[in-house]
Design an enzyme around this catalytic site. Structure first.
Site, mmCIF file in Angstrom:
data_model
loop_
_atom_site.group_PDB
_atom_site.id
_atom_site.type_symbol
_atom_site.label_atom_id
_atom_site.label_comp_id
_atom_site.label_asym_id
_atom_site.label_seq_id
_atom_site.Cartn_x
_atom_site.Cartn_y
_atom_site.Cartn_z
ATOM 1 N N CYS A 1 -8.836 -1.493 -22.031
ATOM 2 C CA CYS A 1 -7.448 -1.167 -21.682
ATOM 3 C C CYS A 1 -6.981 0.131 -22.343
ATOM 4 C CB CYS A 1 -6.565 -2.362 -22.026
ATOM 5 S SG CYS A 1 -5.068 -2.037 -22.936
ATOM 6 N N CYS B 1 -4.290 -0.002 -24.991
ATOM 7 C CA CYS B 1 -4.811 -0.573 -26.239
ATOM 8 C C CYS B 1 -5.507 0.516 -27.048
ATOM 9 C CB CYS B 1 -5.799 -1.704 -25.959
ATOM 10 S SG CYS B 1 -5.138 -2.997 -24.890
ATOM 11 N N CYS C 1 6.597 -17.340 13.094
ATOM 12 C CA CYS C 1 5.555 -18.273 12.637
ATOM 13 C C CYS C 1 4.513 -18.542 13.715
ATOM 14 C CB CYS C 1 6.241 -19.545 12.150
ATOM 15 S SG CYS C 1 5.412 -21.095 12.481
ATOM 16 N N CYS D 1 3.968 -22.115 14.925
ATOM 17 C CA CYS D 1 5.054 -22.563 15.801
ATOM 18 C C CYS D 1 4.774 -22.120 17.236
ATOM 19 C CB CYS D 1 6.394 -21.980 15.348
ATOM 20 S SG CYS D 1 6.793 -22.307 13.622
#
Ligand SMILES: *[C@@H]1O[C@H](CO)[C@@H](O)[C@H](O)[C@H]1NC(C)=O
Length: 501
Positions: A53, A56, A388, A391
């Site tokens: 990182c 870091c 949807c 549907c």
């Protein structure tokens, strides 16, 4: 990756870095050593990191420097490599790197909120090592009152050990949230208008201060601090939204696009918030970032500032007329009327269709009661959303189902209906689309949710089984192809803006 790391280790050894590492003042901890280390050291700053990182890596030299300068004060800096100690990092809820946490023993953990520079880390940790309660005098009290937005000062008699201990305990727990001070001079207390033991919470907003005079009880004091430190007109945002929802009382939203406007409207409506304190919460909301939430309250999302009240328990919405100006008087009347139950909740609805075109009965919010709650009929309702896919796949079968009932002897007893739940406020809690429910005649309070496969046959069976009239239709010759179970194929309800809050 692995041999890259090995190669690096060799290089490091060659260059003599390996021995330098041994001299570091940062303690590298593991699952096995972490617990003992934070137990043995009163104050520890721990960095949870990953070797790859970048932040870091940038922090590393700063962290080393801070560790060295804090060494003499007996404040320890530690680090945990999360690629090696995944369980340990998970235990402390580490989600990103680096994560820095302050430990006062294994139980008392708080996030490090300072900057990631050596000097800042040092000063932050030195402050953390000072007593949680600053002992104040007549001279130092005045400055202390305004040292932060919220400060708590306890007025305690010098020999009142119990109150002192209780207050100190709270201060240790909440030292990152508020600033704590203590006074044991009766004269100073008197000048502040209190008598020991008492606590005064000084704040930079609203009434400026609140006094706690009850017996010193940790829970009661914390509750007092929380209430007193919450501004009368707060702000709805990702951190505060769930708190407002959990409060259970209606929430009045003041939508405005700029900070300036929110402040102005907030203070204009403050007296109303004051009057309804404890009954209705008031909060501003940033309409630039969370304007879509206005839609959930049936407000237009392109016209700000705006105002609405949400009744949280019943999920009812009371939008204030967006053509009218938001003034103290207009809102005061609106809130009074709301409080007196004189305002009807706003219900989003499509217009009632003049004629029903197809075999499936179209329901809208305005016709919901008349059709769905018709006590003489078994009503099957599909709650759908236009976007949807499941549907859409269901639509032809659903029409077939409706046609079969319309052409049967049950046509006056069974209604096959659908409602676009994105355009109509329905009283039902809809988790996904499509949701299919049967509202049996004579028992409208107990709808049954369908969870079988989406075939005409299975839907008929469901209606026959759960409806009052047990209305069955003998199966037709042709077979429906197998369809997925409703539960498997249901689409998540689209995340509404409120979920992002
Ligand atoms: C509370 O007790 C501590 C430790 O005995 C003492 O140093 C401090 O002055 C006391 N605080 C007050 C406000 O009396």
């Amino acid at each position: 990756m692995l041999h890259q790391r090995l190669a690096f280790a060799c290089l490091a050894a060659l260059a003599g870095f390996a021995s330098a590492e041994g001299e570091s003042d940062v303690h590298q901890l593991t699952q096995d050593t972490f617990g003992d280390f934070v137990k043995a050291n009163d104050l520890v700053l721990a960095e949870f990191f990953a070797p790859w990182c970048g932040h870091c890596k940038a922090l590393a030299p700063e962290y080393e420097e801070a560790a060295t300068s804090l060494k003499e004060k007996d404040i320890k800096l530690a680090k945990v490599d999360c690629t090696e100690e995944a369980d340990l990092c998970k235990e402390f809820g580490v989600e990103g790197y680096p994560t820095l946490k302050v430990f006062r023993g294994p139980e008392n953990v708080s996030p490090y909120t300072g900057q990631r520079k050596a000097a800042a880390i040092t000063s932050y940790m030195v402050k953390q090592s000072l007593p949680a309660v600053s002992l104040l005098t007549k001279e130092t009290l005045e400055d202390f009152k305004t040292a932060d937005n919220v400060v708590l000062v306890a007025y305690i008699a010098a020999d009142d050990k119990a109150s002192n201990e209780t207050f100190t305990g709270i201060a240790e727990e909440l030292r990152d949230t508020y600033l704590f001070g203590g006074v044991n001079d009766a004269e100073v207390a008197k000048a502040e208008g209190v008598e020991a033991p008492a606590i005064v919470l000084y704040k930079s907003f609203d009434e400026g201060k609140n006094i706690y005079k009850e017996k010193f009880d940790a829970e009661a004091i914390k509750a007092f601090a929380k209430t007193a430190a919450t501004p009368l007109v707060g702000e709805v945002g990702p951190e505060t939204y769930s708190g407002y929802m959990a409060a259970g009382i209606p929430l009045a939203y003041i939508f405005a696009e700029t900070e300036e406007e929110r402040t102005k409207l907030g203070s204009e409506l403050r007296p109303i918030a004051e009057k309804f304190k404890g009954k209705i919460n008031f909060a501003t909301i940033d309409a630039k970032n969370f304007g879509a939430h206005a839609g959930n309250l049936n407000l237009k999302t392109d016209k700000f500032p705006s105002f609405a009240i949400q009744e949280i328990e019943k999920n009812q919405k009371f939008p204030f007329d967006q053509e009218a100006e938001i003034t103290h008087d207009a809102i005061a009347k609106f809130v009074e009327d709301f409080s007196a139950g004189k305002i009807e909740p706003s219900i989003k609805s499509e217009p009632i269709p003049e004629t029903q075109e197809g075999p499936v009965t179209v329901v809208v919010a305005k016709s919901y009661d008349d059709i769905v709650l018709d006590d003489t009929k078994d009503v099957l309702v599909e709650f759908y959303a236009p976007w949807c896919g499941h549907c859409k796949a269901l639509a032809p079968k659903y029409e077939e189902l409706a046609s079969q009932y319309a052409g049967s002897e049950h046509k006056d007893k069974v209604v096959i209906a659908k409602v676009d739940a994105t355009l109509n406020d329905v009283p039902d809690e809809i988790q996904g689309f499509p949701t299919i429910k049967l509202y049996p005649a004579g028992d409208k309070k107990s709808p049954v949710t369908y969870s079988g496969s989406r075939t005409v046959e299975d839907l008929i069976e469901f209606i026959a089984e759960n409806g009052k009239y047990k209305a069955s239709i003998s199966p037709k010759e042709e077979m429906d192809e197998a369809a997925p179970a409703a539960t498997e194929g249901s689409e998540e309800k689209k995340q509404e803006e409120k979920d992002e809050l």
